[in-house]
Design a protein around this motif. Structure first.
Motif, PDB file in Angstrom:
ATOM      1  N   MET A 120       0.806  -1.224   0.000  1.00  0.00           N
ATOM      2  CA  MET A 120       0.000   0.000   0.000  1.00  0.00           C
ATOM      3  C   MET A 120       0.842   1.279   0.000  1.00  0.00           C
ATOM      4  O   MET A 120       0.321   2.348  -0.221  1.00  0.00           O
ATOM      5  N   ASN A 121       2.126   1.201   0.266  1.00  0.00           N
ATOM      6  CA  ASN A 121       3.009   2.360   0.302  1.00  0.00           C
ATOM      7  C   ASN A 121       4.095   2.087  -0.728  1.00  0.00           C
ATOM      8  O   ASN A 121       5.046   1.375  -0.461  1.00  0.00           O
ATOM      9  N   VAL A 122       3.917   2.612  -1.948  1.00  0.00           N
ATOM     10  CA  VAL A 122       4.768   2.221  -3.072  1.00  0.00           C
ATOM     11  C   VAL A 122       5.507   3.423  -3.648  1.00  0.00           C
ATOM     12  O   VAL A 122       4.924   4.483  -3.856  1.00  0.00           O
ATOM     13  N   ARG A 123       6.796   3.222  -3.897  1.00  0.00           N
ATOM     14  CA  ARG A 123       7.612   4.199  -4.621  1.00  0.00           C
ATOM     15  C   ARG A 123       7.988   3.562  -5.946  1.00  0.00           C
ATOM     16  O   ARG A 123       8.471   2.432  -5.987  1.00  0.00           O
ATOM     17  N   SER A 124       7.753   4.296  -7.021  1.00  0.00           N
ATOM     18  CA  SER A 124       8.069   3.818  -8.368  1.00  0.00           C
ATOM     19  C   SER A 124       9.116   4.735  -8.983  1.00  0.00           C
ATOM     20  O   SER A 124       8.978   5.960  -8.917  1.00  0.00           O
ATOM     21  N   PHE A 125      10.146   4.141  -9.576  1.00  0.00           N
ATOM     22  CA  PHE A 125      11.212   4.893 -10.224  1.00  0.00           C
ATOM     23  C   PHE A 125      11.276   4.478 -11.688  1.00  0.00           C
ATOM     24  O   PHE A 125      11.340   3.288 -11.994  1.00  0.00           O
ATOM     25  N   GLU A 126      11.258   5.465 -12.592  1.00  0.00           N
ATOM     26  CA  GLU A 126      11.246   5.209 -14.033  1.00  0.00           C
ATOM     27  C   GLU A 126      12.621   5.494 -14.634  1.00  0.00           C
ATOM     28  O   GLU A 126      13.376   6.311 -14.101  1.00  0.00           O
ATOM     29  N   PRO A 127      12.935   4.857 -15.783  1.00  0.00           N
ATOM     30  CA  PRO A 127      14.239   5.080 -16.407  1.00  0.00           C
ATOM     31  C   PRO A 127      14.440   6.504 -16.903  1.00  0.00           C
ATOM     32  O   PRO A 127      15.562   6.930 -17.131  1.00  0.00           O
ATOM     33  N   ASP A 128      13.343   7.269 -17.069  1.00  0.00           N
ATOM     34  CA  ASP A 128      13.484   8.651 -17.540  1.00  0.00           C
ATOM     35  C   ASP A 128      13.779   9.641 -16.412  1.00  0.00           C
ATOM     36  O   ASP A 128      13.827  10.848 -16.631  1.00  0.00           O
ATOM     37  N   GLY A 129      13.976   9.119 -15.182  1.00  0.00           N
ATOM     38  CA  GLY A 129      14.319   9.997 -14.069  1.00  0.00           C
ATOM     39  C   GLY A 129      13.124  10.591 -13.349  1.00  0.00           C
ATOM     40  O   GLY A 129      13.252  11.603 -12.656  1.00  0.00           O
ATOM     41  N   THR A 130      11.953   9.968 -13.483  1.00  0.00           N
ATOM     42  CA  THR A 130      10.773  10.421 -12.735  1.00  0.00           C
ATOM     43  C   THR A 130      10.394   9.363 -11.699  1.00  0.00           C
ATOM     44  O   THR A 130      10.695   8.184 -11.852  1.00  0.00           O
ATOM     45  N   TRP A 131       9.732   9.821 -10.634  1.00  0.00           N
ATOM     46  CA  TRP A 131       9.314   8.927  -9.563  1.00  0.00           C
ATOM     47  C   TRP A 131       7.877   9.256  -9.183  1.00  0.00           C
ATOM     48  O   TRP A 131       7.374  10.360  -9.418  1.00  0.00           O
ATOM     49  N   THR A 132       7.213   8.275  -8.572  1.00  0.00           N
ATOM     50  CA  THR A 132       5.860   8.447  -8.031  1.00  0.00           C
ATOM     51  C   THR A 132       5.809   7.749  -6.690  1.00  0.00           C
ATOM     52  O   THR A 132       6.336   6.648  -6.530  1.00  0.00           O
ATOM     53  N   TRP A 133       5.185   8.389  -5.716  1.00  0.00           N
ATOM     54  CA  TRP A 133       4.969   7.799  -4.398  1.00  0.00           C
ATOM     55  C   TRP A 133       3.465   7.688  -4.212  1.00  0.00           C
ATOM     56  O   TRP A 133       2.743   8.675  -4.279  1.00  0.00           O
ATOM     57  N   THR A 134       2.975   6.479  -4.002  1.00  0.00           N
ATOM     58  CA  THR A 134       1.555   6.218  -3.799  1.00  0.00           C
ATOM     59  C   THR A 134       1.380   5.715  -2.376  1.00  0.00           C
ATOM     60  O   THR A 134       1.981   4.711  -1.985  1.00  0.00           O
ATOM     61  N   VAL A 135       0.538   6.411  -1.610  1.00  0.00           N
ATOM     62  CA  VAL A 135       0.352   6.057  -0.205  1.00  0.00           C
ATOM     63  C   VAL A 135      -1.139   6.165   0.139  1.00  0.00           C
ATOM     64  O   VAL A 135      -1.829   7.052  -0.358  1.00  0.00           O
TER      65      VAL A 135
END
Length: 138
Positions: A69-84
């Motif tokens: 339920m607490n997820v950090r996503s890192f993309e190869p283009d240098g962007t991130w998303t935090w879903t909580v």
């Protein structure tokens, strides 16, 4: 055991990369795991600011003990998303660009109202550690 014998045993354990711990009056040797440095492998993709992203960091990482339920996503283009999750049962997301320099990762916020931060990171197999918090690869 004599004091000299004990001292040489302790010195040998330290030199061998271990340390001694007492347990119920007895002594046992426990191995000291070596530190895991941040991985320096990079993807072929460059970030918008000309940097590169460690290939081993790319993907989704869920904080241990949160059932994904607490997820950090890192993309190869240098962007991130935090879903909580939110207390009301919804989901909140923050996102933006990130940069990596050695064992530091700077997470800048472009959306979601979170605070930009810089964190220490490392990998231990499929576990991402951000400032001491553990995330499992998803």
């Amino acid at each position: 055991m004599t004091r000299a014998g004990l001292a040489s045993t302790v010195a040998a354990a330290i030199l061998a990369g271990g340390f001694l711990t007492g347990c119920d009056g007895g002594w046992t040797e426990k191995p000291t795991p070596p530190p895991t440095p941040a991985v320096d492998q990079t993807t072929d993709a460059a970030t918008p600011d000309g940097g590169s992203v460690p290939a081993s960091l790319v993907g989704d990482w869920a904080r241990e003990g949160t059932s994904g339920m607490n997820v950090r996503s890192f993309e190869p283009d240098g962007t991130w998303t935090w879903t909580v999750p939110t207390p009301s049962g919804g989901v909140h997301q923050c996102s933006g660009p990130f940069t990596v320099s050695g064992d530091q990762i700077a997470l800048r916020v472009a959306a979601g109202g979170c605070v930009s931060v810089s964190k220490t990171w490392s990998l231990q197999r499929d576990v991402l550690i951000l400032d001491g918090l553990r995330y499992d690869r998803q």
